[in-house]
Design a protein around this motif. Structure first.
Motif, PDB file in Angstrom:
ATOM      1  N   VAL A 182      -7.644  -5.024   0.074  1.00  0.00           N
ATOM      2  CA  VAL A 182      -6.475  -5.829   0.477  1.00  0.00           C
ATOM      3  C   VAL A 182      -6.600  -7.285   0.014  1.00  0.00           C
ATOM      4  CG1 VAL A 182      -5.465  -4.500   2.362  1.00  0.00           C
ATOM      5  CG2 VAL A 182      -7.423  -5.916   2.827  1.00  0.00           C
ATOM      6  N   SER A 229       7.976 -10.854  22.144  1.00  0.00           N
ATOM      7  CA  SER A 229       9.029 -10.009  21.567  1.00  0.00           C
ATOM      8  C   SER A 229      10.032  -9.623  22.655  1.00  0.00           C
ATOM      9  CB  SER A 229       8.406  -8.742  20.963  1.00  0.00           C
ATOM     10  OG  SER A 229       9.402  -7.983  20.334  1.00  0.00           O
ATOM     11  N   ALA A 245      -6.712   3.645  10.358  1.00  0.00           N
ATOM     12  CA  ALA A 245      -7.828   2.708  10.131  1.00  0.00           C
ATOM     13  C   ALA A 245      -7.389   1.594   9.183  1.00  0.00           C
ATOM     14  CB  ALA A 245      -9.005   3.465   9.518  1.00  0.00           C
ATOM     15  N   GLN A 304     -11.078 -11.342   5.957  1.00  0.00           N
ATOM     16  CA  GLN A 304      -9.839 -11.524   5.176  1.00  0.00           C
ATOM     17  C   GLN A 304      -9.327 -12.956   5.325  1.00  0.00           C
ATOM     18  OE1 GLN A 304      -6.847  -8.499   6.014  1.00  0.00           O
ATOM     19  NE2 GLN A 304      -8.326  -6.827   5.815  1.00  0.00           N
ATOM     20  N   ILE A 307       0.841  -1.209   0.000  1.00  0.00           N
ATOM     21  CA  ILE A 307       0.000   0.000   0.000  1.00  0.00           C
ATOM     22  C   ILE A 307       0.877   1.261   0.000  1.00  0.00           C
ATOM     23  CG2 ILE A 307      -1.626   1.340   1.417  1.00  0.00           C
ATOM     24  CD1 ILE A 307      -2.778  -1.461   2.335  1.00  0.00           C
ATOM     25  N   SER A 318      13.850  -0.976   7.391  1.00  0.00           N
ATOM     26  CA  SER A 318      13.348  -0.382   8.632  1.00  0.00           C
ATOM     27  C   SER A 318      14.429  -0.432   9.709  1.00  0.00           C
ATOM     28  CB  SER A 318      12.109  -1.181   9.056  1.00  0.00           C
ATOM     29  OG  SER A 318      11.653  -0.776  10.306  1.00  0.00           O
ATOM     30  N   ARG A 351      -6.092  -9.391   8.569  1.00  0.00           N
ATOM     31  CA  ARG A 351      -6.273  -8.532   9.747  1.00  0.00           C
ATOM     32  C   ARG A 351      -7.716  -8.523  10.207  1.00  0.00           C
ATOM     33  NH1 ARG A 351      -1.590  -5.045   8.545  1.00  0.00           N
ATOM     34  NH2 ARG A 351      -1.290  -3.631  10.280  1.00  0.00           N
ATOM     35  N   THR A 384      -4.921   4.615   5.881  1.00  0.00           N
ATOM     36  CA  THR A 384      -3.633   4.343   6.534  1.00  0.00           C
ATOM     37  C   THR A 384      -3.179   5.541   7.374  1.00  0.00           C
ATOM     38  OG1 THR A 384      -2.424   5.071   4.578  1.00  0.00           O
ATOM     39  CG2 THR A 384      -2.800   2.731   4.782  1.00  0.00           C
TER      40      THR A 384
HETATM   41  P1  AP5 Z   1       1.586  -2.278   8.274  1.00  0.00           P
HETATM   42  O1  AP5 Z   1       2.684  -1.696   7.490  1.00  0.00           O
HETATM   43  O2  AP5 Z   1       1.313  -3.735   8.168  1.00  0.00           O
HETATM   44  O3  AP5 Z   1       1.794  -1.842   9.782  1.00  0.00           O
HETATM   45  P2  AP5 Z   1       1.602  -2.632  11.154  1.00  0.00           P
HETATM   46  O4  AP5 Z   1       0.996  -3.957  11.194  1.00  0.00           O
HETATM   47  O5  AP5 Z   1       0.905  -1.605  11.954  1.00  0.00           O
HETATM   48  O6  AP5 Z   1       3.002  -3.021  11.520  1.00  0.00           O
HETATM   49  P3  AP5 Z   1       4.282  -2.166  11.447  1.00  0.00           P
HETATM   50  O7  AP5 Z   1       4.887  -2.217  10.088  1.00  0.00           O
HETATM   51  O8  AP5 Z   1       4.016  -0.793  12.022  1.00  0.00           O
HETATM   52  O9  AP5 Z   1       5.182  -2.898  12.532  1.00  0.00           O
HETATM   53  P4  AP5 Z   1       5.905  -4.307  12.556  1.00  0.00           P
HETATM   54  O10 AP5 Z   1       5.186  -5.244  13.462  1.00  0.00           O
HETATM   55  O11 AP5 Z   1       6.232  -4.802  11.179  1.00  0.00           O
HETATM   56  O12 AP5 Z   1       7.216  -3.854  13.321  1.00  0.00           O
HETATM   57  P5  AP5 Z   1       8.690  -3.547  12.778  1.00  0.00           P
HETATM   58  O13 AP5 Z   1       9.372  -4.815  12.442  1.00  0.00           O
HETATM   59  O14 AP5 Z   1       8.690  -2.456  11.757  1.00  0.00           O
HETATM   60  O15 AP5 Z   1       0.218  -1.554   7.933  1.00  0.00           O
HETATM   61  C1  AP5 Z   1       0.129  -0.130   7.820  1.00  0.00           C
HETATM   62  C2  AP5 Z   1      -1.310   0.249   7.483  1.00  0.00           C
HETATM   63  O16 AP5 Z   1      -1.690  -0.327   6.212  1.00  0.00           O
HETATM   64  C3  AP5 Z   1      -2.381  -0.243   8.459  1.00  0.00           C
HETATM   65  O17 AP5 Z   1      -2.532   0.625   9.569  1.00  0.00           O
HETATM   66  C4  AP5 Z   1      -3.621  -0.273   7.553  1.00  0.00           C
HETATM   67  O18 AP5 Z   1      -4.170   1.002   7.374  1.00  0.00           O
HETATM   68  C5  AP5 Z   1      -3.062  -0.753   6.218  1.00  0.00           C
HETATM   69  N1  AP5 Z   1      -3.120  -2.219   6.070  1.00  0.00           N
HETATM   70  C6  AP5 Z   1      -2.062  -3.072   5.958  1.00  0.00           C
HETATM   71  N2  AP5 Z   1      -2.479  -4.348   5.875  1.00  0.00           N
HETATM   72  C7  AP5 Z   1      -3.831  -4.312   5.933  1.00  0.00           C
HETATM   73  C8  AP5 Z   1      -4.860  -5.301   5.922  1.00  0.00           C
HETATM   74  N3  AP5 Z   1      -4.564  -6.610   5.811  1.00  0.00           N
HETATM   75  N4  AP5 Z   1      -6.141  -4.904   6.019  1.00  0.00           N
HETATM   76  C9  AP5 Z   1      -6.478  -3.597   6.113  1.00  0.00           C
HETATM   77  N5  AP5 Z   1      -5.573  -2.596   6.139  1.00  0.00           N
HETATM   78  C10 AP5 Z   1      -4.254  -2.950   6.046  1.00  0.00           C
HETATM   79  O19 AP5 Z   1       9.323  -2.989  14.143  1.00  0.00           O
HETATM   80  C11 AP5 Z   1       8.891  -1.757  14.705  1.00  0.00           C
HETATM   81  C12 AP5 Z   1      10.118  -0.997  15.233  1.00  0.00           C
HETATM   82  O20 AP5 Z   1      10.680  -1.688  16.356  1.00  0.00           O
HETATM   83  C13 AP5 Z   1      11.260  -0.840  14.217  1.00  0.00           C
HETATM   84  O21 AP5 Z   1      11.861   0.407  14.406  1.00  0.00           O
HETATM   85  C14 AP5 Z   1      12.226  -1.996  14.564  1.00  0.00           C
HETATM   86  O22 AP5 Z   1      13.560  -1.672  14.227  1.00  0.00           O
HETATM   87  C15 AP5 Z   1      12.046  -2.090  16.088  1.00  0.00           C
HETATM   88  N6  AP5 Z   1      12.173  -3.455  16.590  1.00  0.00           N
HETATM   89  C16 AP5 Z   1      11.705  -4.581  16.019  1.00  0.00           C
HETATM   90  N7  AP5 Z   1      11.969  -5.665  16.789  1.00  0.00           N
HETATM   91  C17 AP5 Z   1      12.594  -5.176  17.891  1.00  0.00           C
HETATM   92  C18 AP5 Z   1      13.117  -5.800  19.074  1.00  0.00           C
HETATM   93  N8  AP5 Z   1      13.007  -7.116  19.296  1.00  0.00           N
HETATM   94  N9  AP5 Z   1      13.681  -5.012  20.006  1.00  0.00           N
HETATM   95  C19 AP5 Z   1      13.767  -3.671  19.811  1.00  0.00           C
HETATM   96  N10 AP5 Z   1      13.311  -3.032  18.719  1.00  0.00           N
HETATM   97  C20 AP5 Z   1      12.731  -3.777  17.763  1.00  0.00           C
END
Ligand code: AP5
Length: 229
Positions: free
Chosen positions: A79, A208, A72, A107, A50, A147, A103, A68
């Protein structure tokens, strides 16, 4: 053939289809990338698809923007269409990792109607308080989507992407107010899916950890692919 792929084939056969599940910011994308490299199967992130569509100003990207940016969910039909098209690509023939899909229960039901077998749903768990802290420190590459985290996973020179050298940015939906509504959406609309997959007997959970590599070790163990990471 690497050890991980050998063990994956022994345990799961020629294909392994995984869902990474969990709240926003739990580390799904970080772990999915590592598992993807180790098992040589693609990660399919609906969020990344997206964001890429929005960057390219496609009709779908512009339609999704209003959802997004407020935290929401994008409507199910959009999707589901994205996933159906992507899973038909040839690189998914040995398996795939779904990151951020499904999600909602509709879905998940759509995935079943497509005739897609899921081997493992891996849920990464983390408290809302830690999530808010993690999201505030996330930095992303606008060019290759890598990231980072300013404290836990910093880029080598502090501001530029290690992979492609682009200046890192902050995701619009990592604004604290938007993170709060993403968490509400997760608890109300997505969390019920845990039970859905638990009842099917394919749910595994991982807590985690503070260090990325500690979560990775638990993730591989939960997937049954216990190799040095
Ligand atoms: P999406 O991009 O999927 O976002 P999310 O699920 O909210 O997840 P994130 O990407 O924010 O986090 P992540 O769990 O991958 O964590 P990360 O590894 O980056 O979706 C964005 C939007 O798109 C949604 O809000 C929605 O609007 C839409 N959308 C997407 N899919 C959809 C669907 N199926 N249906 C409807 N709408 C949809 O890690 C986070 C941070 O923490 C990073 O900085 C990382 O370096 C750090 N980190 C990771 N692991 C650790 C650790 N163990 N210790 C310390 N730091 C860490």
């Amino acid at each position: 053939m690497s050890d991980a792929i050998y063990i994956r084939r022994l345990k799961y056969g020629d294909t392994m289809n995984i869902i990474f599940f969990g709240p926003p910011g739990a580390g799904k994308g970080t772990q999915a990338d590592l598992v993807s490299k180790k098992l040589e199967i693609p990660t399919i992130s609906t969020g990344a698809i997206i964001r890429n569509a929005l960057k390219n100003r496609t009709k779908m990207g512009l339609e999704a923007k209003k959802y997004t940016e407020s935290g929401a969910l994008v409507p199910d039909d959009i999707v589901i269409g994205i996933i159906e098209e992507r899973l038909s690509d040839s690189d998914c023939k040995n398996g795939f990792i779904l990151d951020g899909f499904p999600r909602t229960v509709p879905q998940a039901e759509a995935l079943e109607r497509m005739g897609i077998r899921i081997d493992v749903v891996l849920s990464i768990e983390l408290s809302d308080e830690v999530i808010v802290e993690r999201m505030s420190g996330r930095r992303v590459c606008p060019s290759c989507a890598a990231s980072y985290h300013i404290k836990y996973n910093p880029p080598t020179d502090g501001k530029k992407c290690d992979k492609c050298g682009a200046e890192l940015t902050i995701r619009k939906d990592d604004d604290p107010a938007v993170v709060k509504s993403r968490l509400d959406v997760y608890h109300n609309e997505t969390e019920p899916l845990e039970d859905y997959y638990r009842k099917k007997g394919i749910l595994k959970t991982v807590q985690s950890q503070d260090k990325v590599e500690d979560t990775t070790a638990l993730t591989f163990a939960a997937l049954g692919i216990e190799v040095a990471v």
